[in-house]
Write an enzyme that holds these catalytic residues in place. Structure first.
Site, PDB file in Angstrom:
ATOM      1  N   SER A 205       0.833  -1.201   0.000  1.00  8.18           N
ATOM      2  CA  SER A 205       0.000   0.000   0.000  1.00  8.18           C
ATOM      3  C   SER A 205       0.875   1.262   0.000  1.00  8.18           C
ATOM      4  O   SER A 205       1.669   1.457  -0.922  1.00  8.18           O
ATOM      5  CB  SER A 205      -0.957  -0.035   1.195  1.00  8.18           C
ATOM      6  OG  SER A 205      -1.945   0.954   1.087  1.00  8.18           O
ATOM      7  N   ASP A 366     -10.653  -3.628  -5.029  1.00 11.41           N
ATOM      8  CA  ASP A 366     -10.083  -2.881  -3.904  1.00 11.41           C
ATOM      9  C   ASP A 366     -10.955  -1.657  -3.634  1.00 11.41           C
ATOM     10  O   ASP A 366     -11.065  -0.777  -4.492  1.00 11.41           O
ATOM     11  CB  ASP A 366      -8.657  -2.452  -4.259  1.00 11.41           C
ATOM     12  CG  ASP A 366      -7.912  -1.818  -3.080  1.00 11.41           C
ATOM     13  OD1 ASP A 366      -8.558  -1.227  -2.201  1.00 11.41           O
ATOM     14  OD2 ASP A 366      -6.673  -1.899  -3.067  1.00 11.41           O
ATOM     15  N   HIS A 397      -8.351  -4.751  -0.416  1.00 17.19           N
ATOM     16  CA  HIS A 397      -7.131  -3.988  -0.153  1.00 17.19           C
ATOM     17  C   HIS A 397      -6.260  -4.753   0.827  1.00 17.19           C
ATOM     18  O   HIS A 397      -6.560  -4.823   2.029  1.00 17.19           O
ATOM     19  CB  HIS A 397      -7.465  -2.602   0.402  1.00 17.19           C
ATOM     20  CG  HIS A 397      -6.269  -1.700   0.485  1.00 17.19           C
ATOM     21  ND1 HIS A 397      -5.693  -1.128  -0.626  1.00 17.19           N
ATOM     22  CD2 HIS A 397      -5.510  -1.288   1.544  1.00 17.19           C
ATOM     23  CE1 HIS A 397      -4.652  -0.397  -0.269  1.00 17.19           C
ATOM     24  NE2 HIS A 397      -4.511  -0.490   1.044  1.00 17.19           N
TER      25      HIS A 397
END
Length: 434
Positions: A205, A366, A397
């Site tokens: 991320s 996501d 995610h």
């Protein structure tokens, strides 16, 4: 007659509710193979030939794994399943970065490393966690444990401010773009292990954004690494603003929860950020370097008078990341406009400088990173012979839970992808195709 009609209505409502649940969980969606975006180079052909997991269907957990929201929520609440014995770190190291911040990273070694002349080369992973995370995050610990089973050494960056036991030595916490924090861990690994170990960068991320920016802003750094892996990053922070603030797919709710975590980190270090505060409006003498300024002004042209004071009330009343970055992050880091701060931090402007093997993975469901943000990854994979962009149908995610009907496997699909990709790169490089 009335009772019969009531049962009919109840039955109809039950069917509607069950049908809605089935649609929400995407139970009628058939699992599929990931979409692979890449140039038809001999290098990519060889890598994919030895990385079978990317050519096979990803099978998410049967009852809920096809819903990106459920994957993401379970990831946020639990992290991972079955990690009852977190790995024991060998030691913690720290460095003082160029801006005076104290950056720490934890080192994990396999319990047994009895190398023989025929054994595969030693591998050191440098892991950059997601926003607000560190080596104690459950998904990082599970990933570390899996890597240790493959005899990989793992170094995990602890984002500045995320560990309340580590004091701040400059008036800032981590940011989306401060690569000097990561550089401390990398330089340590280069000094200690580079001569007899293959180094691999792995980012999750926000950490993936940081890793790719780090490699692109000074291309000479790429010589340290065998390859780099990015999981679920958004590439362009400025472009993500309207998506994160949207009610569509409930993104604003996730945004709110992440902002709460950010404010908790700030609160944990309030006295260090404001060491001699006597009012609710604070200015600092410290500002970070801002090498990318959208309006063309150089660092020296940005006067301190351009940057207003941080107001405590505004910081703690911020509800979403955009407000918190406007009221705190961009001011602390010396940016006159929020868009300047976001452009400085985004990996998008550095991806074109990447020449080493790169794996970029995103999920089409996501809820935080919509497909509209995949442009930079598509561009990279279509122009570089050693870049591979993978888009899964499911995964949410950072979820990517795999197998089982209700309870998934302990090791996630993405953990297996990372290790198998590393092995394929090692094989391809040993065959002289690197």
């Amino acid at each position: 007659m009335l009772e019969s009609q009531s049962y009919s209505i109840l039955f109809a409502l039950s069917i509607i509710a069950i049908s809605s649940l089935f649609r929400f969980l995407n139970l009628f969606v058939w699992p599929s193979c990931p979409i692979l975006c890449h140039r038809n180079s001999s290098f990519n052909k060889a890598v994919l030939a030895h990385c079978s997991i990317l050519r096979e269907r990803y099978l998410p957990t049967l009852l809920w794994g096809k819903c990106g929201h459920v994957q993401t929520i379970i990831f946020g609440l639990i992290g991972r399943f079955g990690n009852k014995s977190p790995p024991q770190r060998l030691k913690r190291e720290s460095v003082v970065t160029e801006d005076g911040s104290l950056s720490t990273f934890d080192i994990y070694e396999p319990q047994e490393r009895q190398r023989t002349s025929t054994e595969k080369p030693e591998v050191t992973l440098i892991v950059c966690p997601g926003i607000g995370n560190n080596s104690q995050s459950v998904y990082i610990q599970t990933f570390v444990t899996y890597c240790l089973q493959h005899r990989y050494r793992v170094i995990v960056l602890n984002h500045v401010g995320t560990d309340a036991s580590v004091p701040l030595t400059s008036p800032r916490i981590f940011t989306y773009g401060h690569t000097c924090d990561l550089d401390g861990a990398v330089q340590y690994a280069v000094r200690k292990f580079h001569n007899n170990s293959l180094m691999v960068g792995v980012g999750f991320s926000m950490g993936a954004n940081l890793l790719m920016k780090y490699l692109g802003e000074k291309p000479s750094r790429q010589s340290y690494f065998l390859c780099a892996i990015s999981i679920c990053q958004g590439y362009d922070i400025e472009k993500s603003r309207p998506f994160l603030n949207s009610l569509n797919s409930g993104r604003v709710i996730y945004n709110y929860m992440i902002t709460r975590r950010q404010k908790q980190i700030i609160n944990n270090h309030w006295k260090e950020i404001y060491p001699s505060a006597t009012s609710n409006s604070i200015k600092w003498d410290y500002y970070c370097e801002a090498p990318y300024i959208k309006n063309g002004r150089s660092d020296s042209e940005i006067k301190k008078t351009d940057i207003p004071a941080v107001e405590e009330k505004r910081v703690y009343s911020s509800r979403i990341l955009e407000e918190l970055d406007e009221n705190f992050s961009r001011l602390v880091n010396g940016f006159a406009a929020l868009s300047d701060y976001y452009d400085w931090a985004s990996s998008k402007f550095y991806l074109h400088k990447l020449e080493l093997p790169v794996l970029l993975v995103n999920s089409s469901d996501d809820p935080l990173i919509p497909s509209e943000l995949f442009g930079p990854a598509i561009s990279l994979s279509s122009t570089k012979d050693k870049a591979l962009f993978v888009v899964t149908q499911n995964g949410g995610h950072l979820g990517f839970f795999e197998g089982g009907v209700v309870i998934p496997e302990t090791v996630t699909w993405i953990d297996r992808v990372i290790v198998e990709y590393i092995k394929s790169i090692i094989f391809v490089s040993s065959e002289g195709l690197y």
